[in-house]
Design a protein around this motif. Structure first.
Motif, short mmCIF file in Angstrom:
data_model
loop_
_atom_site.label_atom_id
_atom_site.label_comp_id
_atom_site.label_asym_id
_atom_site.label_seq_id
_atom_site.Cartn_x
_atom_site.Cartn_y
_atom_site.Cartn_z
N MET A 1 -1.51 -4.94 -31.47
CA MET A 1 -1.98 -4.74 -30.11
C MET A 1 -0.96 -5.26 -29.08
O MET A 1 -0.62 -4.56 -28.12
CB MET A 1 -3.33 -5.45 -29.91
N ALA A 2 -0.46 -6.48 -29.29
CA ALA A 2 0.49 -7.05 -28.35
C ALA A 2 1.79 -6.25 -28.34
O ALA A 2 2.38 -6.02 -27.27
CB ALA A 2 0.76 -8.51 -28.72
N SER A 3 2.24 -5.81 -29.50
CA SER A 3 3.47 -5.02 -29.58
C SER A 3 3.33 -3.71 -28.80
O SER A 3 4.22 -3.32 -28.05
CB SER A 3 3.82 -4.72 -31.04
N CYS B 1 5.91 -8.74 -35.53
CA CYS B 1 6.58 -7.57 -34.98
C CYS B 1 6.75 -7.72 -33.47
O CYS B 1 7.69 -7.19 -32.88
CB CYS B 1 5.78 -6.30 -35.29
N THR B 2 5.85 -8.45 -32.84
CA THR B 2 5.95 -8.69 -31.40
C THR B 2 7.28 -9.35 -31.06
O THR B 2 7.82 -9.14 -29.96
CB THR B 2 4.78 -9.55 -30.92
N ILE C 1 2.14 -12.06 -25.59
CA ILE C 1 3.27 -12.02 -26.53
C ILE C 1 3.37 -13.33 -27.30
O ILE C 1 3.50 -13.35 -28.53
CB ILE C 1 4.59 -11.75 -25.77
N LEU C 2 3.30 -14.44 -26.59
CA LEU C 2 3.38 -15.75 -27.24
C LEU C 2 2.22 -15.95 -28.21
O LEU C 2 2.39 -16.54 -29.29
CB LEU C 2 3.38 -16.86 -26.18
N ALA D 1 10.52 -16.43 -28.76
CA ALA D 1 9.41 -17.18 -28.16
C ALA D 1 9.93 -18.10 -27.06
O ALA D 1 9.28 -18.25 -26.01
CB ALA D 1 8.68 -17.99 -29.23
N ALA D 2 11.07 -18.73 -27.26
CA ALA D 2 11.65 -19.61 -26.24
C ALA D 2 12.01 -18.83 -24.98
O ALA D 2 11.78 -19.31 -23.86
CB ALA D 2 12.88 -20.32 -26.80
N ARG D 3 12.56 -17.64 -25.15
CA ARG D 3 12.91 -16.80 -23.98
C ARG D 3 11.66 -16.38 -23.21
O ARG D 3 11.65 -16.36 -21.98
CB ARG D 3 13.68 -15.56 -24.44
#
Length: 466
Positions: free
Chosen positions: A97-99, A217-218, A246-247, A268-270
């Motif tokens: 879903m998020a992807s 995959c996200t 996304i996170l 994740a950091a970005r």
């Protein structure tokens, strides 16, 4: 010009989601600006005796709702060929879903000021009422300020046309968290693929075409999005609700980055640096998200047997050399309960009732072969430690594409293929003697899930010729 969507909604008033959306753009008063879309959604809900929806707030929810509305308008005007569908797998998990939502948002916003703007929408390949069967989805969407009842998301049961027909008309499709399209979408042009599983060779000319072993995959979609975003002459607005979705997907798939690979952590950091949580440490933010979502994910005790069967179900057609039956339909359900625990959830608490419920579900999906993959923990009597047990429930039907003789043949074929696999080390279920024709249950401790079992079954079916 197609017949109006409003007339269709009146024929099926129980389908509130579609009727509510249709009322927004078929009502002439709204088109002249006298009312907002949210007012019509809420009023329609009240008219049907349903609690008013909590309309989403923020740019991300507004964009999603507006995109859905624009797609229905264009479908009504026979402009499907202007649209790109971004779709994940039919399991409907948070990663898919998020992807899909992330890449659809990026496609539209990154091209809006170009000479070739794109119309893109995320399609969730599950029904709207099945989204909440994964409680972690509900939590993540609520945190992202989306409309209650998932009214601003497009799901399979809301498509105004059969996928096999619609796939021929679309501009194209993009696969995320999915290596190949389901058979129903095979006529659509595949524009891009993002997947963190095995590359099966589909659409070799697709761009971008990204296959990489990561936890989520996200991660792949978000990394590509940020790379392209930062190369634009001017960045488009990135809503914090989307960043947090996304996170969430990366956090739950990587256990708060505990099982992450470097690509997951770096991406994740970005994303975190652009979010409302930029002042938090990466480990703190991701572990907190993972705990919240995993707690929600475990909250399944209230689900019925039918809900458990369809909560994480994937299926498709498999080709065979049989001229009489060139395709066989397979279905795979993953359930985090033992069969005994599921039987206790039935109204009669009996084995026959579980198979009755299962038969009704498989009849509705139209499958010939269904595999339920159960998993649970039990305590080892010798060591006292908990151990993971898995079950495989095999059933073959004879009332869809195949007759009784063919069903018997298919059952034997799949039965023998599973028992012959030395890595599984299957044991017959303790109550196997109570099973009916073309039913079998095994237990095993190999740790093999759908990614291992499905290829074994599919390869057996590909050899079937009767």
């Amino acid at each position: 010009m197609k017949s109006t969507l409003l007339s269709w909604s009146l024929m099926a008033p129980a389908t509130l989601s579609f009727a509510a959306v249709a009322s927004e753009f078929t009502n002439p008063t709204y088109r002249h600006g006298a009312h907002s879309p949210s007012q019509y959604v809420v009023e329609d809900a009240a008219a049907h005796g349903i609690l008013p929806l909590e309309v989403g707030v923020g740019h991300f929810s507004e964009w999603s709702r507006d995109t859905k509305k624009r797609f229905f308008i264009d479908w009504q005007d026979s402009k499907e060929n202007e649209w790109v569908f971004v779709m994940g797998n039919e399991g409907g998990d948070l990663d898919s879903m998020a992807s899909a939502l992330t890449w659809a948002y990026h496609l539209e916003h990154s091209t809006m000021n170009s000479s070739k703007p794109l119309k893109a929408i995320a399609l969730l390949q599950t029904s709207m009422d099945a989204l909440d069967l994964r409680p972690e989805n509900k939590v993540a969407l609520s945190n992202s300020k989306m409309t209650s009842g998932h009214e601003d998301l497009l799901t399979m049961d809301e498509l105004p046309e059969d996928p096999e027909t619609l796939s021929r008309k679309l501009k194209g499709i993009i696969l995320v968290d999915h290596a190949t399209p389901l058979r129903k979408w095979e006529h659509a042009k595949i524009l891009s693929i993002f997947d963190h599983h095995v590359d099966k060779g589909a659409a070799p000319s697709a761009k971008p075409r990204v296959f990489e072993k990561v936890a989520s995959c996200t991660t792949l979609v978000a990394r590509q999005m940020l790379d392209e975003l930062e190369d634009l002459p001017s960045e488009y607005h990135m809503p914090h609700e989307l960043l947090e979705l996304i996170l969430s997907a990366i956090a739950i798939d990587s256990s708060g980055l505990d099982s992450a690979v470097p690509a997951d952590s770096k991406t994740a950091a970005r994303v975190l640096a652009r979010s409302r949580w930029a002042d938090r440490s990466l480990s703190s933010a991701m572990s907190s998200l993972a705990r919240e979502l995993k707690d929600a994910k475990k909250d399944l005790d209230g689900l019925s047997v039918r809900d458990l069967l369809r909560r994480d179900w994937k299926g498709d057609l498999v080709d065979t050399p049989s001229p009489r039956t060139p395709t066989v339909s397979l279905g795979f359900a993953s359930i985090p309960y033992s069969l005994d625990a599921q039987i206790r959830k039935t109204g009669f608490g009996e084995l026959f009732h579980w198979f009755s419920i299962h038969a009704a579900w498989t009849a509705a999906t139209g499958v010939d072969i269904d595999i339920c993959l159960n998993k649970y923990k039990t305590r080892d009597e010798e060591t006292g430690k908990k151990k993971k047990i898995r079950e495989i429930v095999l059933t073959v039907r004879d009332d869809v594409r195949i007759d009784e003789r063919q069903a018997d043949s298919l059952f034997r074929l799949v039965y023998e293929a599973l028992e012959a696999d030395e890595g599984l080390k299957l044991k017959r279920w303790a109550r196997a003697g109570e099973l009916g024709p073309r039913q079998m249950v095994w237990t095993h401790e190999s740790g093999a899930g759908r990614k291992v079992i499905r290829p074994i079954v599919e390869e057996a079916v590909r050899q079937w010729d009767m």
